[in-house]
Design a protein around this motif. Sequence first.
Motif, PDB file in Angstrom:
ATOM      1  N   GLU A 182       0.837  -1.210   0.000  1.00  0.00           N
ATOM      2  CA  GLU A 182       0.000   0.000   0.000  1.00  0.00           C
ATOM      3  C   GLU A 182       0.869   1.257   0.000  1.00  0.00           C
ATOM      4  O   GLU A 182       0.611   2.207  -0.749  1.00  0.00           O
ATOM      5  CB  GLU A 182      -0.906  -0.007   1.221  1.00  0.00           C
ATOM      6  CG  GLU A 182      -1.718   1.255   1.423  1.00  0.00           C
ATOM      7  CD  GLU A 182      -2.450   1.244   2.758  1.00  0.00           C
ATOM      8  OE1 GLU A 182      -3.440   0.502   2.872  1.00  0.00           O
ATOM      9  OE2 GLU A 182      -2.017   1.973   3.673  1.00  0.00           O
ATOM     10  N   MET A 183       1.912   1.266   0.827  1.00  0.00           N
ATOM     11  CA  MET A 183       2.804   2.421   0.904  1.00  0.00           C
ATOM     12  C   MET A 183       3.490   2.669  -0.437  1.00  0.00           C
ATOM     13  O   MET A 183       3.563   3.810  -0.913  1.00  0.00           O
ATOM     14  CB  MET A 183       3.855   2.186   1.990  1.00  0.00           C
ATOM     15  CG  MET A 183       4.843   3.338   2.151  1.00  0.00           C
ATOM     16  SD  MET A 183       6.221   2.940   3.275  1.00  0.00           S
ATOM     17  CE  MET A 183       7.225   1.885   2.183  1.00  0.00           C
ATOM     18  N   MET A 184       3.981   1.626  -1.080  1.00  0.00           N
ATOM     19  CA  MET A 184       4.678   1.786  -2.359  1.00  0.00           C
ATOM     20  C   MET A 184       3.735   2.264  -3.452  1.00  0.00           C
ATOM     21  O   MET A 184       4.130   3.059  -4.319  1.00  0.00           O
ATOM     22  CB  MET A 184       5.331   0.463  -2.767  1.00  0.00           C
ATOM     23  CG  MET A 184       6.515   0.065  -1.904  1.00  0.00           C
ATOM     24  SD  MET A 184       7.770   1.378  -1.754  1.00  0.00           S
ATOM     25  CE  MET A 184       8.145   1.711  -3.482  1.00  0.00           C
ATOM     26  N   GLN A 185       2.484   1.808  -3.409  1.00  0.00           N
ATOM     27  CA  GLN A 185       1.506   2.282  -4.395  1.00  0.00           C
ATOM     28  C   GLN A 185       1.280   3.783  -4.250  1.00  0.00           C
ATOM     29  O   GLN A 185       1.179   4.517  -5.241  1.00  0.00           O
ATOM     30  CB  GLN A 185       0.190   1.522  -4.231  1.00  0.00           C
ATOM     31  CG  GLN A 185       0.251   0.070  -4.697  1.00  0.00           C
ATOM     32  CD  GLN A 185      -1.043  -0.683  -4.424  1.00  0.00           C
ATOM     33  OE1 GLN A 185      -2.039  -0.087  -4.025  1.00  0.00           O
ATOM     34  NE2 GLN A 185      -1.027  -1.993  -4.636  1.00  0.00           N
ATOM     35  N   LYS A 186       1.204   4.254  -3.019  1.00  0.00           N
ATOM     36  CA  LYS A 186       1.013   5.685  -2.774  1.00  0.00           C
ATOM     37  C   LYS A 186       2.230   6.490  -3.228  1.00  0.00           C
ATOM     38  O   LYS A 186       2.090   7.577  -3.806  1.00  0.00           O
ATOM     39  CB  LYS A 186       0.755   5.932  -1.285  1.00  0.00           C
ATOM     40  CG  LYS A 186      -0.595   5.445  -0.794  1.00  0.00           C
ATOM     41  CD  LYS A 186      -0.792   5.774   0.688  1.00  0.00           C
ATOM     42  CE  LYS A 186      -2.153   5.324   1.170  1.00  0.00           C
ATOM     43  NZ  LYS A 186      -2.346   5.643   2.617  1.00  0.00           N
ATOM     44  N   ILE A 187       3.426   5.952  -2.943  1.00  0.00           N
ATOM     45  CA  ILE A 187       4.651   6.656  -3.336  1.00  0.00           C
ATOM     46  C   ILE A 187       4.759   6.730  -4.849  1.00  0.00           C
ATOM     47  O   ILE A 187       5.097   7.784  -5.420  1.00  0.00           O
ATOM     48  CB  ILE A 187       5.896   5.946  -2.748  1.00  0.00           C
ATOM     49  CG1 ILE A 187       5.889   6.084  -1.208  1.00  0.00           C
ATOM     50  CG2 ILE A 187       7.181   6.525  -3.321  1.00  0.00           C
ATOM     51  CD1 ILE A 187       6.987   5.291  -0.526  1.00  0.00           C
ATOM     52  N   ARG A 188       4.480   5.612  -5.540  1.00  0.00           N
ATOM     53  CA  ARG A 188       4.565   5.575  -6.993  1.00  0.00           C
ATOM     54  C   ARG A 188       3.509   6.468  -7.640  1.00  0.00           C
ATOM     55  O   ARG A 188       3.750   7.078  -8.690  1.00  0.00           O
ATOM     56  CB  ARG A 188       4.414   4.144  -7.501  1.00  0.00           C
ATOM     57  CG  ARG A 188       5.592   3.245  -7.178  1.00  0.00           C
ATOM     58  CD  ARG A 188       5.380   1.849  -7.745  1.00  0.00           C
ATOM     59  NE  ARG A 188       5.500   1.863  -9.200  1.00  0.00           N
ATOM     60  CZ  ARG A 188       6.637   1.686  -9.850  1.00  0.00           C
ATOM     61  NH1 ARG A 188       7.770   1.496  -9.170  1.00  0.00           N
ATOM     62  NH2 ARG A 188       6.655   1.695 -11.160  1.00  0.00           N
ATOM     63  N   ALA A 189       2.351   6.556  -7.017  1.00  0.00           N
ATOM     64  CA  ALA A 189       1.282   7.396  -7.569  1.00  0.00           C
ATOM     65  C   ALA A 189       1.670   8.874  -7.594  1.00  0.00           C
ATOM     66  O   ALA A 189       1.232   9.635  -8.473  1.00  0.00           O
ATOM     67  CB  ALA A 189       0.005   7.218  -6.757  1.00  0.00           C
ATOM     68  N   LYS A 190       2.525   9.274  -6.647  1.00  0.00           N
ATOM     69  CA  LYS A 190       2.959  10.672  -6.585  1.00  0.00           C
ATOM     70  C   LYS A 190       4.213  10.930  -7.418  1.00  0.00           C
ATOM     71  O   LYS A 190       4.573  12.082  -7.659  1.00  0.00           O
ATOM     72  CB  LYS A 190       3.254  11.043  -5.123  1.00  0.00           C
ATOM     73  CG  LYS A 190       2.053  10.985  -4.206  1.00  0.00           C
ATOM     74  CD  LYS A 190       2.468  11.287  -2.773  1.00  0.00           C
ATOM     75  CE  LYS A 190       1.303  11.154  -1.813  1.00  0.00           C
ATOM     76  NZ  LYS A 190       1.734  11.397  -0.413  1.00  0.00           N
ATOM     77  N   ALA A 191       4.883   9.840  -7.836  1.00  0.00           N
ATOM     78  CA  ALA A 191       6.170   9.985  -8.517  1.00  0.00           C
ATOM     79  C   ALA A 191       5.994  10.247 -10.003  1.00  0.00           C
ATOM     80  O   ALA A 191       4.992   9.879 -10.619  1.00  0.00           O
ATOM     81  CB  ALA A 191       7.010   8.736  -8.288  1.00  0.00           C
ATOM     82  N   LYS A 192       7.006  10.892 -10.587  1.00  0.00           N
ATOM     83  CA  LYS A 192       7.069  11.104 -12.045  1.00  0.00           C
ATOM     84  C   LYS A 192       8.143  10.178 -12.589  1.00  0.00           C
ATOM     85  O   LYS A 192       9.357  10.428 -12.436  1.00  0.00           O
ATOM     86  CB  LYS A 192       7.402  12.551 -12.360  1.00  0.00           C
ATOM     87  CG  LYS A 192       7.377  12.873 -13.851  1.00  0.00           C
ATOM     88  CD  LYS A 192       7.666  14.347 -14.092  1.00  0.00           C
ATOM     89  CE  LYS A 192       7.639  14.650 -15.587  1.00  0.00           C
ATOM     90  NZ  LYS A 192       7.941  16.080 -15.858  1.00  0.00           N
ATOM     91  N   ILE A 193       7.712   9.064 -13.160  1.00  0.00           N
ATOM     92  CA  ILE A 193       8.655   8.048 -13.651  1.00  0.00           C
ATOM     93  C   ILE A 193       8.616   8.037 -15.161  1.00  0.00           C
ATOM     94  O   ILE A 193       7.556   7.807 -15.758  1.00  0.00           O
ATOM     95  CB  ILE A 193       8.287   6.668 -13.082  1.00  0.00           C
ATOM     96  CG1 ILE A 193       8.285   6.701 -11.544  1.00  0.00           C
ATOM     97  CG2 ILE A 193       9.266   5.603 -13.575  1.00  0.00           C
ATOM     98  CD1 ILE A 193       7.809   5.439 -10.890  1.00  0.00           C
ATOM     99  N   GLN A 194       9.741   8.318 -15.822  1.00  0.00           N
ATOM    100  CA  GLN A 194       9.811   8.388 -17.289  1.00  0.00           C
ATOM    101  C   GLN A 194      10.595   7.223 -17.869  1.00  0.00           C
ATOM    102  O   GLN A 194      11.480   6.678 -17.238  1.00  0.00           O
ATOM    103  CB  GLN A 194      10.482   9.711 -17.694  1.00  0.00           C
ATOM    104  CG  GLN A 194       9.678  10.941 -17.255  1.00  0.00           C
ATOM    105  CD  GLN A 194      10.385  12.238 -17.577  1.00  0.00           C
ATOM    106  OE1 GLN A 194      11.605  12.338 -17.429  1.00  0.00           O
ATOM    107  NE2 GLN A 194       9.635  13.231 -18.022  1.00  0.00           N
TER     108      GLN A 194
END
Length: 263
Positions: free
Chosen positions: A251-263
């Motif tokens: 759950e924590m990683m999903q929240k972190i990834r949702a806020k991240a800009k990954i190109q």
Amino acid sequence: MLKKSHLLCLCFSSTLLSGVAIAQNAVIVNGKAIPKTQLDKLVQKSGQPDNPQVRDQAREMLVTRELIIQEADKRGVIQKESVREQLEQSRVGVLVAAVFEDYVEKEGVTEAELKATYESMKSQYSGKEYHVEHILVEKESDAKAIIAQIKSGGNFEDIAKAKSKDPGSAPNGGDLGYVNEKSLVPEFSKAMVQLKNGQVSDKPVKSQFGWHIIKMVDSRDMKAPSYDEVKAQLKQMIASDQNWQKAKFSEMMQKIRAKAKIQ
């Protein structure tokens, strides 16, 4: 030329400053000073009483650690790729654990989870609990003699202090406090629940521990502690569950990834 008085003053000042530096450091290893604050932290983390022996042991640990670091630098092992990779992996591991711990502390265990766990726990507080005292002896004949002594007016608590073999309850007159029948050995519980308040068992009760004489002091309906009383314990219990930890980390990683800009 310096006067003798000036020279003495300089020597005294130098000695004083050296003494201050030593007081601020736990130890100096090959010219590298290890601050006293590090020693204080190590002693505190050990959980042992702060005394000279514990401080000497902690100081030796600091010396050993510093010697290894210095030797690693001399040998150049820190420059090895395999060592640098392992150090980086250790660093990342520490950071992962620290981030997850902070997440759990601030938003990991929800109020809904706490209350659901509390309601489940409350269901365990059913039936009665009993305030009992007992005297434990090795031989049946000794138990029968004590029962006769009590029937003749002997004080149960005084006899328990003098003759009971139970080291936990004997000093308190045989007092076990409030207990429920599931927390005791079956033979003891079966005899206990048949007693009325103030009654002493007529016959010795045999268990794996020896022979018991039981006195019923009081009984009452079991009552669950309030939510606020156990909230901190519930949070710790939930957070220590491995399945819960896996789900929360995901759950924590999903929240972190949702806020991240990954190109």
